[in-house]
Design an enzyme around this catalytic site. Structure first.
Site, PDB file in Angstrom:
ATOM      1  CB  CYS A 124      -0.863  -0.053   1.272  1.00 42.75           C
ATOM      2  SG  CYS A 124      -1.850   1.399   1.613  1.00 42.75           S
ATOM      3  N   GLY A 125       0.350   2.339  -0.484  1.00 41.54           N
ATOM      4  CA  GLY A 125       1.090   3.598  -0.433  1.00 41.54           C
ATOM      5  C   GLY A 125       1.415   4.027   0.987  1.00 41.54           C
TER       6      GLY A 125
END
Length: 161
Positions: free
Chosen positions: A36-37
């Site tokens: 995930c970012g």
């Protein structure tokens, strides 16, 4: 309410762990993902944990694959990734669901006691954080964009209180 919180059990591998094990601790509970970012927040979580674990904080990470399938690995893969990449030492539990019909009891409780914006009960994305006081009361919910270090003033008040 605290009694209800401490009666919840969570899974870590084949083990069922009662939340009661964390009585008298301030808890930062986070739904996490490895792809995930926001995954770099693991570093901030570990730094926060290092600063506050001796003063009564526990960080509990709960991997979740419900957002863009950003946590596809097994529990063992996730733990290894976190230890290797971010040197994590806080507990990482078994993957669970935070929304929908299979929502884990822990997240049902957290969402009910700290709804999101406009009263929404849904978790919007990975790295939503919940702060729970030493008595099992859900104190606050934080958005995924809130970095762990930004929560430390709230943690400080609770560990000293």
């Amino acid at each position: 309410m605290a009694e209800e919180f401490y009666n919840i059990k969570v899974k870590r591998g084949s083990e069922e762990i009662p939340m009661e094990q964390f009585k008298d601790k301030v808890l930062l509970i986070v739904n996490t993902a490895s792809q995930c970012g926001f995954t770099p927040q693991y570093k901030g979580l570990q730094e926060t944990y290092d600063r506050w674990k001796g003063k009564g904080l526990e960080i509990l990470a709960f991997p979740c694959n419900q957002f863009g399938e950003q946590e596809p690995g097994s529990d063992a893969d996730i733990k290894l990734f976190c230890e290797k990449t971010f040197s994590t030492t806080f507990p990482i539990f078994s993957k669970l669901e935070v929304n929908g019909p299979n929502t884990d009891a822990l997240y049902m409780h957290l969402k009910k006691n700290a709804p999101g914006i406009f009263g929404s009960l849904d978790i919007k994305w990975n790295f939503t954080k919940f702060l729970v006081d030493k008595n099992g009361k859900v104190v606050k919910r934080y958005a995924p964009i809130t970095k762990p270090e930004a929560i430390e003033k709230d943690i400080e008040k609770l560990v000293q209180g």
